[in-house]
Design a protein around this motif. Structure first.
Motif, PDB file in Angstrom:
ATOM      1  N   TRP A 188       0.843  -1.188   0.000  1.00 54.03           N
ATOM      2  CA  TRP A 188       0.000   0.000   0.000  1.00 54.03           C
ATOM      3  C   TRP A 188       0.883   1.245   0.000  1.00 54.03           C
ATOM      4  CZ3 TRP A 188      -5.318  -0.717  -0.027  1.00 54.03           C
ATOM      5  CH2 TRP A 188      -5.765  -2.017   0.231  1.00 54.03           C
ATOM      6  N   HIS A 189       0.771   2.044  -1.057  1.00 51.83           N
ATOM      7  CA  HIS A 189       1.516   3.300  -1.161  1.00 51.83           C
ATOM      8  C   HIS A 189       0.518   4.438  -0.926  1.00 51.83           C
ATOM      9  CE1 HIS A 189       4.995   1.143  -2.818  1.00 51.83           C
ATOM     10  NE2 HIS A 189       4.150   0.510  -3.609  1.00 51.83           N
ATOM     11  N   GLU A 190       0.515   4.991   0.267  1.00 52.26           N
ATOM     12  CA  GLU A 190      -0.493   5.984   0.637  1.00 52.26           C
ATOM     13  C   GLU A 190      -0.011   7.418   0.485  1.00 52.26           C
ATOM     14  OE1 GLU A 190      -2.917   4.993   4.045  1.00 52.26           O
ATOM     15  OE2 GLU A 190      -1.888   3.060   4.223  1.00 52.26           O
ATOM     16  N   THR A 191       1.268   7.618   0.183  1.00 54.33           N
ATOM     17  CA  THR A 191       1.793   8.958  -0.036  1.00 54.33           C
ATOM     18  C   THR A 191       2.180   9.103  -1.504  1.00 54.33           C
ATOM     19  OG1 THR A 191       4.038   8.246   0.553  1.00 54.33           O
ATOM     20  CG2 THR A 191       2.648   9.105   2.327  1.00 54.33           C
ATOM     21  N   GLY A 192       2.465  10.315  -1.912  1.00 52.38           N
ATOM     22  CA  GLY A 192       2.822  10.547  -3.303  1.00 52.38           C
ATOM     23  C   GLY A 192       1.690  11.202  -4.060  1.00 52.38           C
TER      24      GLY A 192
END
Length: 238
Positions: free
Chosen positions: A105-109
């Motif tokens: 899970w990539h929640e930033t960017g």
């Protein structure tokens, strides 16, 4: 108004088996409704089952048309690279990569992203479903704990459900079960379902006392209930 929780039944309409939920209450007339759960038949408390089925048969064409239209509008989600998936009320990008069959899970960017790190020959749909269920269970446990604290009640066991006819259930023996597909919805709607089930720890019915408990936990439950019906109709099928 006294309302039963509902009885799951089947009936043959125009050569097709149709499942429905039969609900008895202190109403005066028979009625039909179709929502995310399918066909729901509301009848007065003492109406005989043969009369219920006769009523359903008299509306067979309407039921068939509505169920067909509902099925046609349910989107089937394909977990391809770059696809967009609704999650917690927002849009998440799906990315396919190589790995040992895990979900990252990539929640930033620039945008939230779900990476499916697949091993060779892995099933992207199965991995995505597993990842969403793991995420859902962690979130649901957190929300159940929060509402139990508000009531001063010990937290029960929490598990996931894939039931066709309800978003949640509560048993004093086995705890609370919540449908994993709620993870697609905004958090306020998830909280409404959680508050509803936690309230059953106090009142195992739908009496005025039960709704008083729900109101104490979630004052805007009436609006949330309507929003849930509308939003659930567009959930992706996995």
């Amino acid at each position: 108004m006294t309302v039963t929780a509902g009885e799951a039944r089947d009936i043959i309409l125009e050569g097709r088996r149709v499942s429905y939920i039969l609900r008895r209450s202190a109403r005066k007339t028979l009625g039909l409704r179709i929502d995310h759960r399918g066909l729901i038949v509301g009848v007065p408390l003492r109406v005989r089952l043969p009369d219920v089925e006769s009523f359903i048969h008299s509306h067979a064409r309407w039921i068939a048309d509505k169920l067909a239209a509902r099925s046609a509008t349910v989107p089937c989600f394909e977990p391809t690279d770059g696809a967009t998936l609704p999650l917690l009320g927002g849009a998440w990008r799906v990315r396919l990569g190589r790995g040992n069959n895990r979900v990252v899970w990539h929640e930033t960017g620039p945008e939230p992203t779900i990476e499916l790190a697949l091993r060779a020959g892995g099933d992207a749909r199965q991995l995505l479903r597993r990842g969403l269920q793991e995420r859902a269970l962690a979130l649901f446990c957190n929300r159940v704990e929060e509402f139990c604290l508000r009531l001063g009640r010990p937290m029960p066991a929490v598990a996931l459900s894939s039931a066709r006819t309800r978003w949640g259930s509560c048993s004093l023996r086995s705890g609370i079960r919540l449908h994993w597909r709620l993870i697609h919805l905004p958090l306020p709607l998830i909280d409404y379902v959680v508050a509803h089930e936690v309230a059953h720890l106090v009142e195992m019915n739908h009496s005025p006392r039960f709704w008083s408990v729900v109101t104490s936990l979630y004052p805007e439950h009436a609006a949330a209930r309507q929003a849930l019906r509308k939003a659930s109709a567009a959930l992706p099928a996995l």
